[in-house]
Design a protein around this motif. Structure first.
Motif, mmCIF file in Angstrom:
data_model
loop_
_atom_site.group_PDB
_atom_site.id
_atom_site.type_symbol
_atom_site.label_atom_id
_atom_site.label_comp_id
_atom_site.label_asym_id
_atom_site.label_seq_id
_atom_site.Cartn_x
_atom_site.Cartn_y
_atom_site.Cartn_z
ATOM 1 N N MET A 1 -1.616 -42.374 -22.208
ATOM 2 C CA MET A 1 -0.360 -42.829 -21.645
ATOM 3 C C MET A 1 -0.624 -44.092 -20.819
ATOM 4 O O MET A 1 -1.504 -44.115 -19.970
ATOM 5 N N ASP A 2 0.139 -45.131 -21.055
ATOM 6 C CA ASP A 2 -0.011 -46.390 -20.323
ATOM 7 C C ASP A 2 0.483 -46.225 -18.892
ATOM 8 O O ASP A 2 1.362 -45.419 -18.604
ATOM 9 N N THR A 3 -0.076 -47.036 -18.014
ATOM 10 C CA THR A 3 0.278 -47.004 -16.598
ATOM 11 C C THR A 3 0.737 -48.385 -16.157
ATOM 12 O O THR A 3 0.108 -49.391 -16.487
ATOM 13 N N TYR A 4 1.825 -48.408 -15.400
ATOM 14 C CA TYR A 4 2.373 -49.658 -14.874
ATOM 15 C C TYR A 4 2.607 -49.508 -13.376
ATOM 16 O O TYR A 4 2.772 -48.406 -12.868
ATOM 17 N N THR A 5 2.641 -50.644 -12.712
ATOM 18 C CA THR A 5 2.887 -50.689 -11.280
ATOM 19 C C THR A 5 4.128 -51.519 -11.018
ATOM 20 O O THR A 5 4.304 -52.586 -11.611
ATOM 21 N N ALA A 6 4.961 -51.035 -10.137
ATOM 22 C CA ALA A 6 6.129 -51.794 -9.701
ATOM 23 C C ALA A 6 5.906 -52.147 -8.224
ATOM 24 O O ALA A 6 5.859 -51.273 -7.381
ATOM 25 N N GLU A 7 5.731 -53.429 -7.951
ATOM 26 C CA GLU A 7 5.525 -53.897 -6.583
ATOM 27 C C GLU A 7 6.873 -54.393 -6.067
ATOM 28 O O GLU A 7 7.417 -55.391 -6.562
ATOM 29 N N ARG A 32 16.140 -46.618 -3.927
ATOM 30 C CA ARG A 32 16.084 -45.495 -4.864
ATOM 31 C C ARG A 32 16.301 -45.926 -6.318
ATOM 32 O O ARG A 32 16.094 -45.142 -7.236
ATOM 33 N N GLU A 33 16.737 -47.148 -6.549
ATOM 34 C CA GLU A 33 16.957 -47.664 -7.906
ATOM 35 C C GLU A 33 15.750 -48.432 -8.451
ATOM 36 O O GLU A 33 15.768 -48.862 -9.612
ATOM 37 N N ILE A 34 14.721 -48.608 -7.642
ATOM 38 C CA ILE A 34 13.563 -49.408 -8.049
ATOM 39 C C ILE A 34 12.875 -48.828 -9.283
ATOM 40 O O ILE A 34 12.613 -49.541 -10.250
ATOM 41 N N GLU A 35 12.578 -47.543 -9.233
ATOM 42 C CA GLU A 35 11.854 -46.944 -10.358
ATOM 43 C C GLU A 35 12.651 -47.065 -11.655
ATOM 44 O O GLU A 35 12.097 -47.432 -12.700
ATOM 45 N N GLU A 36 13.933 -46.790 -11.599
ATOM 46 C CA GLU A 36 14.769 -46.893 -12.800
ATOM 47 C C GLU A 36 14.770 -48.320 -13.357
ATOM 48 O O GLU A 36 14.635 -48.523 -14.569
ATOM 49 N N ALA A 37 14.899 -49.317 -12.476
ATOM 50 C CA ALA A 37 14.918 -50.716 -12.924
ATOM 51 C C ALA A 37 13.580 -51.112 -13.546
ATOM 52 O O ALA A 37 13.533 -51.776 -14.583
ATOM 53 N N ALA A 38 12.488 -50.689 -12.910
ATOM 54 C CA ALA A 38 11.157 -51.022 -13.429
ATOM 55 C C ALA A 38 10.903 -50.317 -14.759
ATOM 56 O O ALA A 38 10.369 -50.916 -15.697
ATOM 57 N N ARG A 39 11.302 -49.050 -14.856
ATOM 58 C CA ARG A 39 11.130 -48.319 -16.120
ATOM 59 C C ARG A 39 11.933 -48.987 -17.241
ATOM 60 O O ARG A 39 11.456 -49.109 -18.365
ATOM 61 N N SER A 40 13.123 -49.397 -16.926
ATOM 62 C CA SER A 40 13.959 -50.069 -17.918
ATOM 63 C C SER A 40 13.301 -51.366 -18.391
ATOM 64 O O SER A 40 13.272 -51.655 -19.592
ATOM 65 N N LEU A 41 12.761 -52.126 -17.439
ATOM 66 C CA LEU A 41 12.080 -53.382 -17.794
ATOM 67 C C LEU A 41 10.907 -53.124 -18.726
ATOM 68 O O LEU A 41 10.770 -53.773 -19.771
ATOM 69 N N VAL A 42 10.059 -52.179 -18.370
ATOM 70 C CA VAL A 42 8.889 -51.866 -19.197
ATOM 71 C C VAL A 42 9.332 -51.379 -20.572
ATOM 72 O O VAL A 42 8.811 -51.825 -21.603
ATOM 73 N N ILE A 44 12.093 -51.897 -22.249
ATOM 74 C CA ILE A 44 12.680 -52.967 -23.073
ATOM 75 C C ILE A 44 11.599 -53.910 -23.602
ATOM 76 O O ILE A 44 11.570 -54.230 -24.790
ATOM 77 N N LEU A 45 10.703 -54.343 -22.708
ATOM 78 C CA LEU A 45 9.698 -55.318 -23.124
ATOM 79 C C LEU A 45 8.621 -54.731 -24.024
ATOM 80 O O LEU A 45 8.056 -55.434 -24.859
ATOM 81 N N ARG A 46 8.325 -53.441 -23.854
ATOM 82 C CA ARG A 46 7.302 -52.790 -24.686
ATOM 83 C C ARG A 46 7.908 -52.032 -25.862
ATOM 84 O O ARG A 46 7.176 -51.491 -26.688
ATOM 85 N N ASP A 47 9.238 -51.940 -25.908
ATOM 86 C CA ASP A 47 9.938 -51.210 -26.952
ATOM 87 C C ASP A 47 9.442 -49.767 -27.043
ATOM 88 O O ASP A 47 9.026 -49.284 -28.098
ATOM 89 N N VAL A 48 9.484 -49.101 -25.879
ATOM 90 C CA VAL A 48 9.065 -47.697 -25.777
ATOM 91 C C VAL A 48 10.111 -46.929 -24.975
ATOM 92 O O VAL A 48 10.976 -47.518 -24.327
ATOM 93 N N ASP A 49 10.021 -45.602 -25.027
ATOM 94 C CA ASP A 49 10.913 -44.760 -24.226
ATOM 95 C C ASP A 49 10.536 -44.884 -22.747
ATOM 96 O O ASP A 49 9.359 -45.053 -22.401
ATOM 97 N N GLU A 50 11.547 -44.746 -21.888
ATOM 98 C CA GLU A 50 11.320 -44.882 -20.447
ATOM 99 C C GLU A 50 10.427 -43.793 -19.869
ATOM 100 O O GLU A 50 9.868 -43.974 -18.796
ATOM 101 N N ASP A 51 10.276 -42.685 -20.553
ATOM 102 C CA ASP A 51 9.423 -41.606 -20.041
ATOM 103 C C ASP A 51 8.074 -41.533 -20.773
ATOM 104 O O ASP A 51 7.349 -40.559 -20.646
#
Length: 126
Positions: A1-7, A32-42, A44-51
């Motif tokens: 599973m890939d790992t990303y960081t949202a700063e 509280r919306e940070i994680e959702e926004a970052a997951r959406s970005l990843v 969309i750009l990686r063309d993968v499911d948010e989970d």
């Protein structure tokens, strides 16, 4: 599973979110919306499911506050242990005085407490 960081950093109106693994930014209105926004970005750009990946959110101020919170919780736990140890020690002292022949009244006078307190500590009725 890939790992990303949202700063995340806060400006006057929004949270700016930088995902270094993608070298991309997004934003959120509320913390509280940070994680959702970052997951959406990843996603969309990686063309993968948010989970389908791990995401860790960091903000220096929030991380420091959370660390302080955990330290306070540890202090509470330590204090509870100390209070329990103190109570056990008081019972032991009261029982030792009684075992050495002091009456409940005399033990109370030595320790500066009431006879009823000695009774509570030793579990005996005076």
């Amino acid at each position: 599973m890939d790992t990303y960081t949202a700063e995340a950093t806060h400006d006057s109106q929004f949270w700016s979110i930088y995902v270094p693994e993608l070298d991309r930014h997004t934003q959120a209105e509320k913390y509280r919306e940070i994680e959702e926004a970052a997951r959406s970005l990843v996603a969309i750009l990686r063309d993968v499911d948010e989970d389908s990946f791990t995401l860790t959110v960091h903000n220096r101020d929030v991380d420091a506050a959370l660390n302080d919170w955990h330290q306070a919780e540890q202090l509470d736990a330590d204090a509870r242990k100390s209070m329990t140890a103190a109570a056990n020690r008081r019972r032991e002292v009261a029982r030792t005085l009684k075992a050495h022949g002091l009456s409940g009244e005399d033990a109370a006078a030595v320790l500066g407490v009431s006879r009823s307190r000695i009774s509570q500590l030793t579990g005996a009725n005076q």
